[in-house]
Enzyme design. Structure first.
Site, PDB file in Angstrom:
ATOM      1  N   HIS A 216       0.720  -1.315   0.009  1.00 41.61           N
ATOM      2  CA  HIS A 216       0.133  -0.095  -0.023  1.00 41.61           C
ATOM      3  C   HIS A 216       0.878   1.307  -0.010  1.00 41.61           C
ATOM      4  O   HIS A 216       0.937   2.171  -0.777  1.00 41.61           O
ATOM      5  CB  HIS A 216      -0.866  -0.008   1.315  1.00 41.61           C
ATOM      6  CG  HIS A 216      -1.874  -1.229   1.410  1.00 41.61           C
ATOM      7  ND1 HIS A 216      -2.706  -1.419   0.740  1.00 41.61           N
ATOM      8  CD2 HIS A 216      -1.697  -2.188   2.125  1.00 41.61           C
ATOM      9  CE1 HIS A 216      -3.217  -2.533   1.186  1.00 41.61           C
ATOM     10  NE2 HIS A 216      -2.792  -2.935   2.218  1.00 41.61           N
TER      11      HIS A 216
HETATM   12  C1  BDR Z   1      -3.049   0.683   5.308  1.00 36.56           C
HETATM   13  O1  BDR Z   1      -3.281   0.034   6.612  1.00 36.56           O
HETATM   14  C2  BDR Z   1      -2.086  -0.034   7.149  1.00 36.56           C
HETATM   15  O2  BDR Z   1      -2.177  -1.284   7.642  1.00 36.56           O
HETATM   16  C3  BDR Z   1      -1.041  -0.108   6.207  1.00 36.56           C
HETATM   17  O3  BDR Z   1       0.323   0.506   6.668  1.00 36.56           O
HETATM   18  C4  BDR Z   1      -1.554   1.084   5.255  1.00 36.56           C
HETATM   19  O4  BDR Z   1      -1.166   2.153   5.412  1.00 36.56           O
HETATM   20  C5  BDR Z   1      -3.650  -0.121   4.171  1.00 36.56           C
HETATM   21  O5  BDR Z   1      -5.088  -0.205   4.340  1.00 36.56           O
END
Ligand code: BDR
Ligand code: CA
Length: 313
Positions: free
Chosen positions: A242
């Site tokens: 992500h």
């Molecule tokens: C986001 O949630 C977190 O767990 C990850 O680091 C990312 O920023 C994804 O939904």
């Protein structure tokens, strides 16, 4: 070319760690500071992990500031089931040498935006938006001084990853997200619609592990851990990556495509709490307040990531 000034607000977290490494490896970006927030794991751990990553990148002079240890109004939620108890599941990093800065993260954000020329600093937000919302509430004038906020968060067609319709970062502090989206600042968002196309396949992880440096080995271990849990399986054959999409967007905006639309954050409904209501088809009549990215050149992204990680120790 003068490097672009950025502040990275984050909650490391596997993918936050990769995003930090990508930024710290890139001469186009001048990371003025890293601010931490409670999110994937509690604040003490996100702050420790950020310092470990700075050290791993050989960039100990980049300061790390701790910020909010809980959301504005709601009880904390975390994601140890994704990132491990430490937030860095899969790797064991030694106690970091760089100390935490004494200034609070929110004060650092406000001070930096007031001191630097208006329109020169970009805020990269990789976690719950609590620090940024606190800064905007305490000093609303910084909205107009920001160059832009580029954030990982939200979803539209992809659905949610923490509830059926909410993405973790916005769900974890929806009231903070609402403050940010209503601030008037220029916002670019990299939602799940993009990040679920950026998949860490076995072949991509192996290529990173074979870069021959410690950073590449560490990233390969982090991504292997994420793949081994099978928690983030949204129809692909590998877990999504992500937060590095935020940094990749700064380096190569041509890899991404989206639309400037209205996005509102739900805070009133238990069922849809934290949902990003993205008006992709412009049916609401509400004014556009964010650029919502929906497409990405995933091979281009991984080529960039590998090339940059290879520059690190
Ligand atoms: C986001 O949630 C977190 O767990 C990850 O680091 C990312 O920023 C994804 O939904
Ligand atoms: Ca994150």
């Amino acid at each position: 070319m003068t490097p672009r000034s950025i502040i990275i607000d984050c909650d490391p977290g596997h993918d936050d760690a990769v995003a930090l490494l990508l930024a710290l490896a890139s001469p186009e970006l001048d990371t003025l500071g890293i601010t931490t927030v409670a999110g994937n794991v509690p604040l003490a751990l996100t702050s420790r992990n950020a310092r470990s990553i700075v050290e791993l990148a050989g960039r100990c002079a980049v300061p790390v500031f701790a910020g909010a240890d809980k959301p504005l109004l709601r009880p904390p939620v975390s994601a140890e089931h994704v990132h491990g108890q430490s937030g860095m599941g899969g790797v064991s990093l030694p106690e970091p040498k760089p100390a935490l800065a004494t200034e609070n993260a929110v004060d650092f954000i406000i001070r930096t935006l007031c001191e630097k020329p208006a329109g020169s600093v970009t805020l990269c937000a990789l976690g719950p938006l609590t620090n940024l919302a606190l800064a905007l509430m305490q000093a609303p004038e910084i909205a107009a001084r920001l160059r832009e906020i580029v954030l990982m968060g939200g979803a539209c067609f992809a659905g949610g990853n923490v509830t059926p319709c909410a993405e973790f970062n916005l769900y974890a502090d929806p009231h903070a997200a609402q403050v940010v989206f209503r601030s008037g600042a220029t916002i670019v968002m990299l939602p799940l619609d993009v990040t679920h196309q950026v998949l860490s396949t076995r072949a991509r992880i192996a290529a990173i592990g074979e870069l021959g440096n410690r950073a590449g080995q560490t990233v390969a271990q982090l991504l292997s851990f994420a793949a081994s849990t099978g928690v983030e399986n949204y129809g692909g054959d590998a877990p999504p990556l992500h937060d590095p999409c935020v940094v990749a967007y700064l380096l190569r905006p041509d890899l991404f495509g989206g639309r400037h639309i209205n996005v509102e954050i739900e805070t009133g409904s238990a069922l849809t709490m934290g949902m990003s209501v993205a008006d992709w088809w412009s049916v609401s009549g509400r004014p556009a307040n964010a650029t919502f990215m929906r497409s990405v050149d995933a091979p281009g992204f991984y080529a960039l990531l590998g090339e940059r990680l290879a520059r690190l120790p």
